[in-house]
Write a protein that holds these residues in place. Structure first.
Motif, PDB file in Angstrom:
ATOM      1  N   GLU A 181       0.858  -1.188   0.000  1.00  0.00           N
ATOM      2  CA  GLU A 181       0.000   0.000   0.000  1.00  0.00           C
ATOM      3  C   GLU A 181       0.890   1.231   0.000  1.00  0.00           C
ATOM      4  O   GLU A 181       1.895   1.288   0.721  1.00  0.00           O
ATOM      5  CB  GLU A 181      -0.900   0.004   1.237  1.00  0.00           C
ATOM      6  N   PRO A 212      -1.281  -4.297   3.946  1.00  0.00           N
ATOM      7  CA  PRO A 212      -2.553  -4.943   4.299  1.00  0.00           C
ATOM      8  C   PRO A 212      -2.542  -6.432   3.975  1.00  0.00           C
ATOM      9  O   PRO A 212      -1.730  -6.915   3.177  1.00  0.00           O
ATOM     10  CB  PRO A 212      -3.561  -4.194   3.441  1.00  0.00           C
ATOM     11  N   GLN A 244      -5.347  -7.924   2.759  1.00  0.00           N
ATOM     12  CA  GLN A 244      -6.235  -8.117   1.620  1.00  0.00           C
ATOM     13  C   GLN A 244      -6.693  -6.763   1.091  1.00  0.00           C
ATOM     14  O   GLN A 244      -6.545  -5.741   1.765  1.00  0.00           O
ATOM     15  CB  GLN A 244      -7.456  -8.962   2.003  1.00  0.00           C
ATOM     16  N   LEU A 245      -7.218  -6.761  -0.116  1.00  0.00           N
ATOM     17  CA  LEU A 245      -7.778  -5.544  -0.686  1.00  0.00           C
ATOM     18  C   LEU A 245      -9.101  -5.217  -0.007  1.00  0.00           C
ATOM     19  O   LEU A 245      -9.905  -6.104   0.261  1.00  0.00           O
ATOM     20  CB  LEU A 245      -8.000  -5.722  -2.189  1.00  0.00           C
ATOM     21  N   ASP A 246      -9.320  -3.951   0.264  1.00  0.00           N
ATOM     22  CA  ASP A 246     -10.562  -3.498   0.884  1.00  0.00           C
ATOM     23  C   ASP A 246     -11.604  -3.294  -0.221  1.00  0.00           C
ATOM     24  O   ASP A 246     -11.487  -2.359  -1.019  1.00  0.00           O
ATOM     25  CB  ASP A 246     -10.307  -2.187   1.630  1.00  0.00           C
ATOM     26  N   ALA A 278     -14.449  -2.038  -0.203  1.00  0.00           N
ATOM     27  CA  ALA A 278     -15.153  -0.754  -0.122  1.00  0.00           C
ATOM     28  C   ALA A 278     -14.425   0.335  -0.886  1.00  0.00           C
ATOM     29  O   ALA A 278     -15.040   1.332  -1.289  1.00  0.00           O
ATOM     30  CB  ALA A 278     -15.319  -0.347   1.343  1.00  0.00           C
ATOM     31  N   ARG A 279     -13.116   0.152  -1.098  1.00  0.00           N
ATOM     32  CA  ARG A 279     -12.334   1.139  -1.847  1.00  0.00           C
ATOM     33  C   ARG A 279     -12.208   0.764  -3.326  1.00  0.00           C
ATOM     34  O   ARG A 279     -11.380   1.308  -4.038  1.00  0.00           O
ATOM     35  CB  ARG A 279     -10.962   1.318  -1.208  1.00  0.00           C
ATOM     36  N   GLY A 334     -18.292   3.668  -1.419  1.00  0.00           N
ATOM     37  CA  GLY A 334     -17.347   3.345  -0.364  1.00  0.00           C
ATOM     38  C   GLY A 334     -16.913   4.605   0.363  1.00  0.00           C
ATOM     39  O   GLY A 334     -17.560   5.656   0.269  1.00  0.00           O
ATOM     40  N   ASP A 393      -7.558   7.544   2.682  1.00  0.00           N
ATOM     41  CA  ASP A 393      -7.100   7.372   4.057  1.00  0.00           C
ATOM     42  C   ASP A 393      -5.718   8.014   4.221  1.00  0.00           C
ATOM     43  O   ASP A 393      -4.690   7.340   4.250  1.00  0.00           O
ATOM     44  CB  ASP A 393      -7.050   5.879   4.407  1.00  0.00           C
TER      45      ASP A 393
END
Length: 394
Positions: A113, A363, A365-367, A369-370, A375, A380
């Motif tokens: 990230e 992270p 995993q991939l979020d 919601a983004r 989302g 962030d």
């Protein structure tokens, strides 16, 4: 949405800034490619030079063959990782070995990230820090799935609880569409809203993490180390960098306590342009990174590893390293001057120095919601826990 900020970079050609291999640079500046390759590597007996393979350093404008592959440890001799660190713990640490251990760990992370802000001039860096066009990228290097979003964040006007003013997110939501979020304006009676638009003509979304698209892949890494590599692949990359005399200058690490009350290992690293043994009046800089990365067997343009500057430029990094994970948490980088073969600055190639502010994340995993409309309506972004570093060309 684009990746070049809200204003064009001064005195800087796009193809130079984004780090195309030197073969493209030669074509674009008007010829000489046959002379370059014929003179630089046509009779070289060294391993791989002139072969035209992915690992051939000449493909990246460097006439220096790879040496033996060494094994680099992800541990630092004489240092025990922990949540805190003091000067005594770092006193006996080899700075170069610490840097390679950090890169080794960084290269083997599966998901990376990066929250990234670029400043195209000293004036921008001084007046806008730490705000600007904020890009947020998360990459799953195994699947090439990714999060790609950006937002303009400025000094506080309407507070979000963190003292930031947000202008709305632009986010890739599938292969060819973008979701755009507009913040509310109570004075004008405008409610916050999302809208979906076709992908722009720049193909910001569909070409992300696709081979050969240097421009669209800027910001998938910090331009030095991507993720998703094996230990052996990282070793081949680092071995090449390690055997080029003078290329890497790593200063003695120090302890920094941030405004977040956390401690960091501060690591000051220069990638110093060197003579690439080609018919060129200037030294080469990040061209060595591309030639080195290619020793992994992966093309830097295809993987991708977009170095982000002209091939004959170096970079100066000030890292803030987590003392427990030995992974970079933050960094500020500077594109350095083009140098002639005698080490003096090539004043004809001088331009406003570009600086980048990076926040790294790792992270699991991939979020999702983004990766969709509706989302989070902001990137962030957190204020860095350190004041603006005085990082400049000498």
């Amino acid at each position: 949405m684009t990746f070049q900020g809200s204003q064009p970079q001064k005195k800087r050609r796009l193809w130079l800034k984004l780090g195309f291999p030197l073969v493209l640079v030669v074509v674009l500046v008007g010829g000489g490619i046959a002379v370059l390759y014929g003179m630089a590597g046509g009779s070289s007996p060294d391993k791989d030079l002139g072969s035209g393979s992915v690992t051939d350093p000449l493909k990246y404008g460097v006439d220096i063959a790879a040496g033996e592959t060494n094994a680099y440890s992800a541990e630092v001799r004489g240092y025990t990782p922990g949540a805190t660190v003091n000067a005594g713990q770092l006193a006996g640490v080899d700075p170069r070995q610490l840097y390679f251990a950090m890169l080794k760990r960084q290269g083997m992370v599966k998901l990376t990230e990066l929250t990234w802000t670029s400043y195209a001039s000293t004036e921008d860096y001084t007046s806008q820090w730490p705000y600007g066009i904020i890009r947020h990228s998360v990459v799953d290097w195994a699947t090439r799935k990714n999060i790609n979003e950006s937002e303009s964040i400025s000094e506080p006007r309407d507070y979000d609880g963190n003292g930031l003013h947000h202008d709305g997110v632009s986010r890739c939501i599938d292969g060819n569409r973008q979701a755009l979020y507009t913040t509310a304006d109570p004075i004008a009676g405008i409610a916050a809203s999302w809208r979906i638009e076709p992908e722009d003509d720049f193909h910001t979304c569909s070409r992300r993490m696709q081979p050969t698209y240097d421009v669209q892949n800027v910001g998938t890494s910090d331009g030095v180390m991507p993720g998703g590599l094996t230990s052996d692949q990282v070793d081949k990359y680092l071995s090449y960098l390690d055997h080029v005399p003078g290329l890497l200058n790593v200063k003695k690490p120090t302890v920094f306590t941030g405004a977040d009350s956390k401690q960091y290992i501060q690591l000051d690293v220069d990638i110093v342009p060197q003579d690439a043994q080609i018919q060129d009046p200037d030294r080469q800089g990040v061209a060595f990174l591309q030639a080195g990365f290619a020793q992994s067997g992966k093309s830097p343009r295809d993987y991708p590893l977009v170095t982000g500057v002209a091939m004959n430029q170096g970079r100066h990094f000030l890292y803030f390293v987590d003392p427990q994970t030995l992974l970079p948490a933050y960094a500020v980088s500077l594109d350095t001057n083009v140098l002639k073969l005698d080490g003096s600055v090539d004043t004809d190639a001088r331009s406003d120095p570009n600086r980048d502010l990076y926040e790294y994340g790792y992270p699991q995993q991939l979020d999702p919601a983004r990766m969709q409309s509706g989302g989070p309506g902001t990137v962030d972004f957190k204020l860095p826990p350190f004041p603006r570093p005085d990082i400049s060309n000498k």
